[in-house]
Design a protein around this motif. Structure first.
Motif, mmCIF file in Angstrom:
data_model
loop_
_atom_site.group_PDB
_atom_site.id
_atom_site.type_symbol
_atom_site.label_atom_id
_atom_site.label_comp_id
_atom_site.label_asym_id
_atom_site.label_seq_id
_atom_site.Cartn_x
_atom_site.Cartn_y
_atom_site.Cartn_z
ATOM 1 N N ASP A 107 0.816 -1.211 0.000
ATOM 2 C CA ASP A 107 0.000 0.000 0.000
ATOM 3 C C ASP A 107 0.857 1.272 0.000
ATOM 4 O O ASP A 107 0.647 2.185 0.794
ATOM 5 N N TYR A 108 1.826 1.314 -0.886
ATOM 6 C CA TYR A 108 2.671 2.490 -1.108
ATOM 7 C C TYR A 108 3.574 2.823 0.077
ATOM 8 O O TYR A 108 4.031 3.956 0.212
ATOM 9 N N GLU A 109 3.857 1.852 0.907
ATOM 10 C CA GLU A 109 4.748 2.108 2.040
ATOM 11 C C GLU A 109 6.218 2.087 1.622
ATOM 12 O O GLU A 109 7.080 2.580 2.360
ATOM 13 N N ASN A 110 6.509 1.516 0.461
ATOM 14 C CA ASN A 110 7.901 1.455 0.008
ATOM 15 C C ASN A 110 8.229 2.679 -0.842
ATOM 16 O O ASN A 110 7.891 3.786 -0.496
ATOM 17 N N ASP A 111 8.865 2.478 -1.987
ATOM 18 C CA ASP A 111 9.335 3.610 -2.782
ATOM 19 C C ASP A 111 8.348 4.070 -3.851
ATOM 20 O O ASP A 111 8.594 5.047 -4.545
ATOM 21 N N GLU A 112 7.201 3.381 -3.979
ATOM 22 C CA GLU A 112 6.251 3.745 -5.019
ATOM 23 C C GLU A 112 5.454 4.988 -4.652
ATOM 24 O O GLU A 112 5.212 5.269 -3.484
ATOM 25 N N SER A 113 5.020 5.705 -5.692
ATOM 26 C CA SER A 113 4.187 6.874 -5.492
ATOM 27 C C SER A 113 2.768 6.603 -5.968
ATOM 28 O O SER A 113 2.561 5.892 -6.955
ATOM 29 N N HIS A 114 1.795 7.174 -5.289
ATOM 30 C CA HIS A 114 0.467 7.258 -5.871
ATOM 31 C C HIS A 114 0.581 8.097 -7.144
ATOM 32 O O HIS A 114 1.393 9.029 -7.210
ATOM 33 N N VAL A 115 -0.215 7.785 -8.131
ATOM 34 C CA VAL A 115 -0.187 8.546 -9.375
ATOM 35 C C VAL A 115 -1.597 8.900 -9.804
ATOM 36 O O VAL A 115 -2.567 8.224 -9.443
ATOM 37 N N ASN A 116 -1.698 9.957 -10.562
ATOM 38 C CA ASN A 116 -2.949 10.325 -11.199
ATOM 39 C C ASN A 116 -2.805 10.035 -12.687
ATOM 40 O O ASN A 116 -1.886 10.548 -13.335
ATOM 41 N N LEU A 117 -3.677 9.180 -13.230
ATOM 42 C CA LEU A 117 -3.624 8.794 -14.636
ATOM 43 C C LEU A 117 -4.787 9.445 -15.374
ATOM 44 O O LEU A 117 -5.941 9.330 -14.953
ATOM 45 N N SER A 118 -4.483 10.114 -16.468
ATOM 46 C CA SER A 118 -5.520 10.778 -17.254
ATOM 47 C C SER A 118 -5.033 10.904 -18.690
ATOM 48 O O SER A 118 -3.856 10.661 -18.983
ATOM 49 N N VAL A 119 -5.932 11.269 -19.582
ATOM 50 C CA VAL A 119 -5.541 11.561 -20.954
ATOM 51 C C VAL A 119 -5.609 13.068 -21.139
ATOM 52 O O VAL A 119 -6.644 13.689 -20.909
ATOM 53 N N GLU A 120 -4.482 13.638 -21.518
ATOM 54 C CA GLU A 120 -4.385 15.094 -21.682
ATOM 55 C C GLU A 120 -3.773 15.397 -23.047
ATOM 56 O O GLU A 120 -2.873 14.695 -23.512
#
Length: 286
Positions: A107-120
């Motif tokens: 649950d993102y406790e390590n080195d990963e980041s939450h991300v926002n995915l969209s089409v722009e």
């Protein structure tokens, strides 16, 4: 000065650990941050199956040279290598969550980041935008990791999955926040773009094999954007190719952490057979 900043930044990047999210091959695969800010190509797979390299890359934007001027974003579309004939294009009205998702361990406790995915739309081209949201204790932006659902791209013609020999992606990086050097100099540049390009075909046993085929390192220190073609060849490594199945299997892409805020965009994905012919994804064409 920018070359000095590039070297200083590269030296601060340490090796990052990433997880395969159910991989049976190497669930703790490691990524070595490259200590260069020039365009590099690194062969990340050891194989004797063929003399051809598993990976190559062409950077449309090079590092700074004396007197080099910043490039306007309007020049970006002309740098895309595969946009005229790709397998997958992104559209503003598509259901992004159904074809690509972030992944993380614990649950993102390590080195990963939450991300926002969209089409722009960027300079007139609809692209998948990957926005990194989290920072670590040192203030660096953490690692965005995303995976594409190959079984969704090939839904209804899964037999074509077995034909994939080469995978290409046109990627654009774009600065959002300024990079600040040790001397306080600020530059609106994306800086280093380093990470890994991975295949995760199904094993048929409810798991996915992890194949780190391409560890890349690129950089842009003159303009606020950079454009790169990422290429890997799963067809020359046993166990790296996809199978005829409706089970989830993935192409994954991740970028190592950086100190400044910079988004990256994926303009297209191109799948080729052994002869270099484009394999179409009917529901994701232009």
């Amino acid at each position: 000065m920018k070359k000095f900043l590039a070297c200083a930044l590269a030296l601060t990047l340490t090796s990052a650990m990433f997880a395969s999210c159910g991989s049976s091959d190497d669930s703790s695969s490691k990524a070595e941050a490259k200590t260069t800010t020039t365009t590099t190509t690194t062969e990340a797979t050891t194989t004797t199956a063929a003399p051809e390299s598993t990976a190559d890359s062409t950077a449309a934007s090079g590092t700074e040279s004396e007197g080099e001027a910043a490039k306007d974003i309007s020049e970006m579309p002309a740098t895309l290598k595969n946009y005229e004939e790709a397998s997958v294009y992104f559209k503003k009205d598509m259901d992004v969550a159904s074809i690509v998702e972030p992944f993380a361990e614990k649950d993102y406790e390590n080195d990963e980041s939450h991300v926002n995915l969209s089409v722009e739309e960027l300079a007139g081209i609809p692209m998948l935008k990957v926005e990194t949201l989290d920072q670590d204790d040192q203030g660096n932006y953490k690692i965005p990791k995303i995976k594409f659902h190959m079984e969704k791209f090939f839904e209804g013609h899964e037999a074509d999955l077995e034909k994939i020999f080469t995978i290409k992606a046109d990627v654009v990086t774009k600065a959002v926040g300024e990079f600040t050097g040790d001397d306080g100099t600020k530059s609106l540049v994306p800086g280093n773009f380093m990470g890994a390009f991975v295949t995760q075909p199904t094993t048929g046993e409810g798991e996915n094999s992890w194949n780190d085929l391409y560890d890349f390192g690129e950089a842009e220190w003159t303009s606020e954007w950079g454009s790169y073609e990422l290429t890997m060849r799963p067809g020359i490594k046993d166990g790296a190719t996809f199978v005829n199945s409706t089970e989830p299997q993935y192409v994954s892409l991740m970028r190592w952490g950086i100190p400044n805020q910079a988004d990256f965009y994926i303009a297209d994905l191109r799948f080729e057979d052994e002869d270099g012919n484009v394999i179409a994804c009917a529901n994701f064409g232009k």
